[in-house]
Design a protein around this motif. Structure first.
Motif, mmCIF file in Angstrom:
data_model
loop_
_atom_site.group_PDB
_atom_site.id
_atom_site.type_symbol
_atom_site.label_atom_id
_atom_site.label_comp_id
_atom_site.label_asym_id
_atom_site.label_seq_id
_atom_site.Cartn_x
_atom_site.Cartn_y
_atom_site.Cartn_z
ATOM 1 N N LYS A 44 47.527 44.434 47.104
ATOM 2 C CA LYS A 44 46.496 43.533 46.578
ATOM 3 C C LYS A 44 45.148 44.247 46.481
ATOM 4 N N VAL A 45 44.862 45.124 47.439
ATOM 5 C CA VAL A 45 43.615 45.897 47.386
ATOM 6 C C VAL A 45 43.658 46.841 46.183
ATOM 7 N N ALA A 74 40.190 39.865 40.081
ATOM 8 C CA ALA A 74 39.772 40.738 41.176
ATOM 9 C C ALA A 74 39.477 39.911 42.428
ATOM 10 N N VAL A 75 38.764 38.811 42.246
ATOM 11 C CA VAL A 75 38.444 37.934 43.385
ATOM 12 C C VAL A 75 39.723 37.363 43.986
ATOM 13 N N GLU A 76 40.662 36.946 43.144
ATOM 14 C CA GLU A 76 41.942 36.422 43.643
ATOM 15 C C GLU A 76 42.688 37.472 44.452
ATOM 16 N N ALA A 77 42.748 38.701 43.939
ATOM 17 C CA ALA A 77 43.455 39.771 44.644
ATOM 18 C C ALA A 77 42.795 40.062 45.990
ATOM 19 N N LEU A 78 41.473 40.097 46.014
ATOM 20 C CA LEU A 78 40.750 40.366 47.256
ATOM 21 C C LEU A 78 40.937 39.235 48.268
ATOM 22 N N THR A 79 40.886 38.013 47.796
ATOM 23 C CA THR A 79 41.074 36.855 48.668
ATOM 24 C C THR A 79 42.482 36.859 49.261
ATOM 25 N N GLU A 80 43.470 37.169 48.437
ATOM 26 C CA GLU A 80 44.859 37.219 48.922
ATOM 27 C C GLU A 80 45.044 38.372 49.907
#
Length: 192
Positions: A44-45, A74-80
């Motif tokens: 995810k990072v 990008a925000v979704e990936a970082l949050t996950e």
């Protein structure tokens, strides 16, 4: 007679691994190891970094809709990634790379104080790793003047360990910024 050990098992074991991995990700299956969620978080990072690159490309091309979509992804990936890391209790990891990755996610989400705590743990585990000291110095430098001395000490330690040129340049740059904010302009000049 059934297949011997290793005969005809490759397809079944691959499918089984896939099913177990899917169950682990969804939380249906929880084994004692935190490694798998951290590996998914690492992906995810990487996804976050790819989305940032695409965001920048969209902005450069004047594609505001594309940029907005990449920003959301990008925000979704970082949050996950953060959710997975917290579920895996990444802050308790004994692997400095896991701690560094978690600190990056925390920093990008605005939790620099927690990132500094995670990096402090990382440097205690691997005290001879310059990039950890540089990251700790960076995190501490953003926490304000009350942490300036700690930031300077961490950055000096990174430089003392004779890191690769990119890390050394980054450490000197951050150190110069800290000195400038503290009105120590002569020291800041020596870092350039």
């Amino acid at each position: 007679m059934g297949p011997g050990r290793g005969e005809g098992c490759a397809d079944v074991s691959g499918v089984l691994r896939g099913v177990l991995a899917g169950l682990a990700v969804t939380g249906v299956l929880s084994c004692g190891s935190a490694t798998y969620p951290l590996e998914v978080a690492r992906g995810k990072v990487q996804e976050f970094h790819q989305e940032l690159e695409q965001l920048q490309a969209s902005q450069a091309a004047g594609d505001t809709e594309g940029a907005r979509a990449h920003q959301e992804q990008a925000v979704e990936a970082l949050t996950e990634a953060r959710r997975l890391m917290e579920r895996a209790r990444a802050e308790r990891s004994k692997r400095p790379d896991d701690l560094l990755m978690y600190s990056e996610v925390l920093t990008r989400m605005g939790d620099t104080d927690l990132a500094a705590e995670v990096l402090d743990r990382a440097v205690r585990i691997a005290p001879e790793t310059p990039r950890l000291w540089a990251a700790l110095g960076q995190a501490l430098s953003t926490l304000g003047p009350t942490h300036a001395t700690e930031a300077v000490n961490a950055l000096r330690r990174a430089i003392e360990l004779e890191p690769e040129p990119a890390i050394q340049a980054e450490a000197y740059s951050i150190l110069a910024s800290v000195y400038s904010r503290e009105h120590l302009f002569e020291e800041a000049r020596e870092c350039r």
